[in-house]
Write an enzyme that holds these catalytic residues in place. Structure first.
Site, mmCIF file in Angstrom:
data_model
loop_
_atom_site.group_PDB
_atom_site.id
_atom_site.type_symbol
_atom_site.label_atom_id
_atom_site.label_comp_id
_atom_site.label_asym_id
_atom_site.label_seq_id
_atom_site.Cartn_x
_atom_site.Cartn_y
_atom_site.Cartn_z
ATOM 1 C CG ASP A 1 0.815 -1.352 -3.201
ATOM 2 O OD1 ASP A 1 1.353 -0.989 -2.139
ATOM 3 O OD2 ASP A 1 -0.377 -1.690 -3.284
ATOM 4 C CG HIS B 1 -3.373 -3.040 -7.049
ATOM 5 N ND1 HIS B 1 -2.104 -2.783 -7.489
ATOM 6 C CD2 HIS B 1 -3.343 -2.835 -5.704
ATOM 7 C CE1 HIS B 1 -1.338 -2.428 -6.472
ATOM 8 N NE2 HIS B 1 -2.061 -2.466 -5.373
ATOM 9 C CB SER C 1 -1.164 -5.129 -9.534
ATOM 10 O OG SER C 1 -1.847 -4.041 -10.089
#
Length: 195
Positions: A135, A42, A15
């Site tokens: 996540d 992401h 991310s």
């Protein structure tokens, strides 16, 4: 101890700080590598996936945006498209989904890791890199539960350490490595012989 000779696919979740992290890893995979590499980075929805163009100019392996119902090829790097979950199906095909966000994210690292773990089991390597939420933690735990190898970027080398720390908390990780060592480590798995 390193499990040798059986890895077919690597799933990578990243991310915040991801481009820098991936620039340290993806160019290390050599031409002719047999591993399939599936990545959730992401990103904001609605934007063009510049990651494919960016990494195609830096990598020996072909880099593509994942397409729905596409067969997963060895020696290929796939990025999840913006605003779609990327899943692995039993026939080793890719699937895209616009289902609800998971961990506030679509694509979600957990979704990719959990579906890939169900298909590849002990032939899968899961890698969690820098990022600002949790996540990937549950997905990495599933990779380990089904016999796969788990790798996490050492938090002190992460641009944002929340995601690596969450993964380490959730899973007894096989390898916690500095960013500069991860690419070489993963590329070496390609050379392992089947036991």
């Amino acid at each position: 101890m390193l499990k040798s000779g059986k890895y077919q696919a690597v799933v990578i979740g990243v991310s915040a700080g991801g481009i820098t992290a991936l620039e340290n890893i993806l160019p290390v995979f050599p031409e002719g590598c047999r591993l399939s590499i599936l990545i959730v980075q992401h990103m904001a929805s609605g934007g063009e996936n510049y990651l494919v163009q960016h990494f195609n100019s830096r990598c020996s392996l072909p880099v593509r945006e994942a397409c729905d119902k596409e067969m997963i090829k060895s020696g290929t790097i796939y990025f999840a498209p913006a605003d779609y979950h990327l899943l692995v199906e039993q026939q080793k095909t890719l699937a895209l989904s616009a289902e609800a966000k998971v961990n506030y994210s679509r694509p979600s690292i957990d979704v990719l890791f959990q579906t890939a773990a169900e298909v590849y089991c002990e032939r899968l390597v899961g890698v969690v890199l820098t990022g600002a939420n949790a996540d990937g933690a549950a997905g990495l735990a599933r990779v380990q539960e089904l016999g796969g190898l788990t790798v996490v970027q050492s938090p002190e080398t992460a641009e944002v350490d929340t995601m690596p720390k969450a993964a380490i908390k959730e899973t007894r990780v096989d390898h916690i490595l500095p960013l500069v060592e991860i690419g070489k480590f993963l590329a070496a798995l390609n050379d392992d012989e089947e036991e």
